[in-house]
Write an enzyme that holds these catalytic residues in place. Structure first.
Site, PDB file in Angstrom:
ATOM      1  N   CYS A  36      -1.598   9.774  -3.744  1.00  9.85           N
ATOM      2  CA  CYS A  36      -1.903   9.102  -2.622  1.00  9.85           C
ATOM      3  C   CYS A  36      -2.729  10.399  -1.130  1.00  9.85           C
ATOM      4  O   CYS A  36      -3.207  10.724  -0.544  1.00  9.85           O
ATOM      5  CB  CYS A  36      -0.739   9.041  -1.893  1.00  9.85           C
ATOM      6  SG  CYS A  36       0.081   9.718  -0.965  1.00  9.85           S
ATOM      7  N   ARG A  78       2.501   5.122  17.670  1.00  7.27           N
ATOM      8  CA  ARG A  78       0.792   5.931  17.684  1.00  7.27           C
ATOM      9  C   ARG A  78       0.092   5.494  18.369  1.00  7.27           C
ATOM     10  O   ARG A  78      -0.794   6.004  19.064  1.00  7.27           O
ATOM     11  CB  ARG A  78       0.702   5.268  16.237  1.00  7.27           C
ATOM     12  CG  ARG A  78       0.696   6.140  14.634  1.00  7.27           C
ATOM     13  CD  ARG A  78       0.103   5.905  13.190  1.00  7.27           C
ATOM     14  NE  ARG A  78       1.166   5.541  12.659  1.00  7.27           N
ATOM     15  CZ  ARG A  78       0.115   5.615  11.058  1.00  7.27           C
ATOM     16  NH1 ARG A  78      -0.543   5.668  10.877  1.00  7.27           N
ATOM     17  NH2 ARG A  78       1.278   5.691  10.109  1.00  7.27           N
ATOM     18  N   THR A 113      -5.564   9.981  13.589  1.00  3.07           N
ATOM     19  CA  THR A 113      -5.076   9.496  11.604  1.00  3.07           C
ATOM     20  C   THR A 113      -4.466  10.168  10.597  1.00  3.07           C
ATOM     21  O   THR A 113      -5.256  11.501  10.406  1.00  3.07           O
ATOM     22  CB  THR A 113      -6.045   8.007  10.991  1.00  3.07           C
ATOM     23  OG1 THR A 113      -5.868   7.979   9.997  1.00  3.07           O
ATOM     24  CG2 THR A 113      -7.451   9.448  10.577  1.00  3.07           C
ATOM     25  N   ARG A 120       0.976  10.488  12.538  1.00  7.31           N
ATOM     26  CA  ARG A 120       1.830  10.124  11.898  1.00  7.31           C
ATOM     27  C   ARG A 120       3.175   9.258  12.821  1.00  7.31           C
ATOM     28  O   ARG A 120       3.110   9.942  13.828  1.00  7.31           O
ATOM     29  CB  ARG A 120       2.550  11.350  10.480  1.00  7.31           C
ATOM     30  CG  ARG A 120       1.720  11.739   9.603  1.00  7.31           C
ATOM     31  CD  ARG A 120       2.518  11.845   8.561  1.00  7.31           C
ATOM     32  NE  ARG A 120       3.477  10.739   8.578  1.00  7.31           N
ATOM     33  CZ  ARG A 120       4.860  10.857   7.988  1.00  7.31           C
ATOM     34  NH1 ARG A 120       4.961  12.110   7.500  1.00  7.31           N
ATOM     35  NH2 ARG A 120       5.028   9.393   7.726  1.00  7.31           N
ATOM     36  N   GLY A 121       3.822   9.175  11.973  1.00  2.38           N
ATOM     37  CA  GLY A 121       4.866   8.633  13.108  1.00  2.38           C
ATOM     38  C   GLY A 121       4.440   6.421  12.343  1.00  2.38           C
ATOM     39  O   GLY A 121       3.427   6.279  12.396  1.00  2.38           O
ATOM     40  N   VAL A 147       4.121   2.467  14.195  1.00  2.29           N
ATOM     41  CA  VAL A 147       3.010   1.925  15.273  1.00  2.29           C
ATOM     42  C   VAL A 147       3.378   2.207  16.214  1.00  2.29           C
ATOM     43  O   VAL A 147       2.473   3.096  16.496  1.00  2.29           O
ATOM     44  CB  VAL A 147       2.569   0.151  14.160  1.00  2.29           C
ATOM     45  CG1 VAL A 147       1.342  -0.530  15.091  1.00  2.29           C
ATOM     46  CG2 VAL A 147       2.437  -0.236  12.805  1.00  2.29           C
ATOM     47  N   LYS A 201       1.037  -1.735  -0.102  1.00  3.55           N
ATOM     48  CA  LYS A 201      -0.538   0.419  -0.207  1.00  3.55           C
ATOM     49  C   LYS A 201       1.222   1.292   0.100  1.00  3.55           C
ATOM     50  O   LYS A 201       0.905   2.404  -0.719  1.00  3.55           O
ATOM     51  CB  LYS A 201      -0.925  -0.226   1.237  1.00  3.55           C
ATOM     52  CG  LYS A 201      -0.205   0.450   2.760  1.00  3.55           C
ATOM     53  CD  LYS A 201      -1.162   0.865   3.173  1.00  3.55           C
ATOM     54  CE  LYS A 201      -0.874   0.743   5.009  1.00  3.55           C
ATOM     55  NZ  LYS A 201      -2.964   0.891   5.187  1.00  3.55           N
ATOM     56  N   ASP A 202       1.795   0.751   0.205  1.00  2.00           N
ATOM     57  CA  ASP A 202       3.441   2.118   0.415  1.00  2.00           C
ATOM     58  C   ASP A 202       3.774   2.404  -1.083  1.00  2.00           C
ATOM     59  O   ASP A 202       4.335   3.433  -1.177  1.00  2.00           O
ATOM     60  CB  ASP A 202       4.281   2.721   1.398  1.00  2.00           C
ATOM     61  CG  ASP A 202       2.842   2.403   2.326  1.00  2.00           C
ATOM     62  OD1 ASP A 202       2.328   2.838   3.047  1.00  2.00           O
ATOM     63  OD2 ASP A 202       4.084   1.592   3.436  1.00  2.00           O
ATOM     64  N   LEU A 218      -6.363  10.100   4.515  1.00  5.58           N
ATOM     65  CA  LEU A 218      -7.516  10.983   3.875  1.00  5.58           C
ATOM     66  C   LEU A 218      -8.316   9.599   3.766  1.00  5.58           C
ATOM     67  O   LEU A 218      -9.135  10.291   3.854  1.00  5.58           O
ATOM     68  CB  LEU A 218      -7.118  12.605   2.402  1.00  5.58           C
ATOM     69  CG  LEU A 218      -5.859  13.367   2.934  1.00  5.58           C
ATOM     70  CD1 LEU A 218      -6.030  13.459   1.139  1.00  5.58           C
ATOM     71  CD2 LEU A 218      -6.303  13.608   4.438  1.00  5.58           C
ATOM     72  N   ARG A 219      -8.060   8.771   3.613  1.00  2.00           N
ATOM     73  CA  ARG A 219      -9.211   7.738   3.565  1.00  2.00           C
ATOM     74  C   ARG A 219      -9.809   7.490   4.918  1.00  2.00           C
ATOM     75  O   ARG A 219     -11.110   7.333   4.473  1.00  2.00           O
ATOM     76  CB  ARG A 219      -8.040   6.403   3.172  1.00  2.00           C
ATOM     77  CG  ARG A 219      -9.218   5.249   2.608  1.00  2.00           C
ATOM     78  CD  ARG A 219      -8.594   4.097   2.335  1.00  2.00           C
ATOM     79  NE  ARG A 219      -7.323   3.947   3.203  1.00  2.00           N
ATOM     80  CZ  ARG A 219      -7.322   2.926   4.238  1.00  2.00           C
ATOM     81  NH1 ARG A 219      -8.563   2.390   4.274  1.00  2.00           N
ATOM     82  NH2 ARG A 219      -6.589   2.541   4.913  1.00  2.00           N
ATOM     83  N   ARG A 220      -9.230   7.208   5.737  1.00  2.00           N
ATOM     84  CA  ARG A 220      -9.751   7.119   6.650  1.00  2.00           C
ATOM     85  C   ARG A 220     -10.624   7.956   7.280  1.00  2.00           C
ATOM     86  O   ARG A 220     -11.452   7.630   8.190  1.00  2.00           O
ATOM     87  CB  ARG A 220      -8.688   6.257   8.015  1.00  2.00           C
ATOM     88  CG  ARG A 220      -7.752   5.423   6.966  1.00  2.00           C
ATOM     89  CD  ARG A 220      -6.452   4.702   8.078  1.00  2.00           C
ATOM     90  NE  ARG A 220      -5.809   3.800   8.080  1.00  2.00           N
ATOM     91  CZ  ARG A 220      -4.673   2.845   8.405  1.00  2.00           C
ATOM     92  NH1 ARG A 220      -4.212   4.138   8.746  1.00  2.00           N
ATOM     93  NH2 ARG A 220      -4.363   1.695   8.215  1.00  2.00           N
TER      94      ARG A 220
HETATM   95  N1  PBG Z   1       1.517   3.803   6.309  1.00  2.00           N
HETATM   96  C1  PBG Z   1       1.988   2.770   6.943  1.00  2.00           C
HETATM   97  C2  PBG Z   1       1.206   1.690   6.597  1.00  2.00           C
HETATM   98  N2  PBG Z   1       2.014   0.503   5.626  1.00  2.00           N
HETATM   99  C3  PBG Z   1       1.624  -0.504   5.302  1.00  2.00           C
HETATM  100  C4  PBG Z   1       1.501  -0.653   7.192  1.00  2.00           C
HETATM  101  C5  PBG Z   1       0.664  -2.589   7.277  1.00  2.00           C
HETATM  102  C6  PBG Z   1       0.923  -3.093   7.167  1.00  2.00           C
HETATM  103  C7  PBG Z   1       0.316  -3.211   5.429  1.00  2.00           C
HETATM  104  O1  PBG Z   1      -0.803  -2.640   4.762  1.00  2.00           O
HETATM  105  O2  PBG Z   1       0.605  -4.344   4.764  1.00  2.00           O
HETATM  106  C8  PBG Z   1       1.006   0.342   7.551  1.00  2.00           C
HETATM  107  C9  PBG Z   1       0.676   0.506   9.166  1.00  2.00           C
HETATM  108  C10 PBG Z   1      -0.726   1.515   9.491  1.00  2.00           C
HETATM  109  O3  PBG Z   1      -1.519   1.724   7.954  1.00  2.00           O
HETATM  110  O4  PBG Z   1      -1.422   0.954  10.286  1.00  2.00           O
END
Ligand code: PBG
Length: 305
Positions: free
Chosen positions: A242, A155, A127, A149-150, A152, A83-84, A130-132
């Site tokens: 994004c 957070r 959070t 941010r930051g 896990v 997703k990144d 923007l999606r969340r």
């Molecule tokens: N944005 C950072 C990120 N990138 C992937 C994940 C979680 C693991 C994944 O989706 O594979 C996270 C943390 C989150 O969104 O809580």
């Protein structure tokens, strides 16, 4: 000639290191005799923590330094959360493997409340996605949404310090870090959509390294690749940025692929939804079809297209 050592470029966060170690372990099992090493690197996305990702240049920031390491011959592959990874890769790079997907749902995390519905009027939810934010706004217009941010661990520490009544994280990240006990409830499809590619781990490598690509291809999970291809094709057809709230969730069943897509507006909580099915050899066309249905509903206006 096949390489005898593979060097994995990775970010240094606990989640990134877990994912890189996971890939290293899979490679060692799949290719006995192959030496696998980690090359931990710092990225701009990790260093600039006081601003939302959308305003500092987006997801590509997490990849750039790892790609430079591959171009300079300091690493052979990079491991990312899919997703990144931007919808459009930098030229010269490919994703030769995607690992079996974990739970793609988001997690509602709180020390006092069991789920979104239990939050009191005006509760503070953290959070920066923007999606969340758009989906929270749509379900609960009364909430106060705050940036967060930051990595896990950071957070969760901010939640525990009392800065928020609840936060939203990915279930997959919490599970990988042995923090599944922090999940109070799941925010899951079809009511709540994850980011395109969420919970899938992707391996990136240089397109001009056939020996490396052949070793990595052994880890590819065909079903994961199919479903995330539909999600990423939808995202790309919507501009692939994004800085806009886009959600996608594709399932593979007996009858093929089914893709749900969402475009939202974080400020107003307005959400547009579309879904469609297709045979499993038409993932890209399915992604484009759902994107077209969203655009026909006016997604272009929300996306600034
Ligand atoms: N944005 C950072 C990120 N990138 C992937 C994940 C979680 C693991 C994944 O989706 O594979 C996270 C943390 C989150 O969104 O809580």
């Amino acid at each position: 000639m096949n390489p005898s050592t593979l060097r994995i470029a990775t970010r240094k966060s606990a989640l990134a290191l877990w994912q890189a170690e996971h890939v290293a372990a899979r490679l060692r099992v799949t290719h006995p005799g192959l030496a696998v090493e980690l090359v931990p690197l710092s990225t701009r996305g990790d260093e600039i923590l006081d601003q939302p990702l959308a305003t500092i240049g987006g997801k590509g920031l997490f990849l750039k330094e790892l790609e430079v390491a591959m171009l300079e011959g300091r690493a052979d592959l990079a491991v990312h959360s899919l997703k990144d990874v931007p919808a459009q890769l930098e030229p010269g790079f490919v994703l030769p493997a995607m690992l079996p997907r974990a739970d793609a749902a988001d997690a509602f995390v709180s020390n006092h409340y069991a789920d979104l519905a239990a939050l009191p009027h005006g509760a503070r939810v953290g959070t920066s996605s923007l999606r969340r934010q758009a989906q929270l706004r749509a379900l609960r217009p009364d909430l106060v949404l705050l940036d967060l941010r930051g990595n896990v661990g950071t957070r969760l520490a901010k939640l525990d310090a009392g800065a928020y009544d609840a936060i939203v994280l990915a279930c997959a990240g919490l599970e990988r870090l042995d923090l599944a006990a922090r999940i109070r409830s799941r925010l899951a499809a079809p009511d709540w959509l994850p980011a395109p590619g969420q919970a899938a781990i992707a391996i990136e490598a240089r397109a001009d390294q056939p020996g490396v690509l052949a070793l990595l291809a052994a880890l590819d999970d065909a079903d994961t690749r199919l479903t995330v291809s539909a999600e990423r094709a939808m995202n790309q057809a919507l501009g692939g940025s994004c800085t806009v709230p886009v959600g996608a969730w594709c399932m593979l069943g007996e009858h093929g692929l089914h893709l749900c897509g969402m475009v939202g507006d974080a400020a107003s909580g307005r959400l547009l939804h579309a879904e469609a099915s297709a045979p499993s050899d038409q993932a890209i066309a399915l992604g484009r079809k759902v994107a077209a249905a969203l655009l026909a509903q006016g997604a272009g206006e929300l996306l600034g297209l």
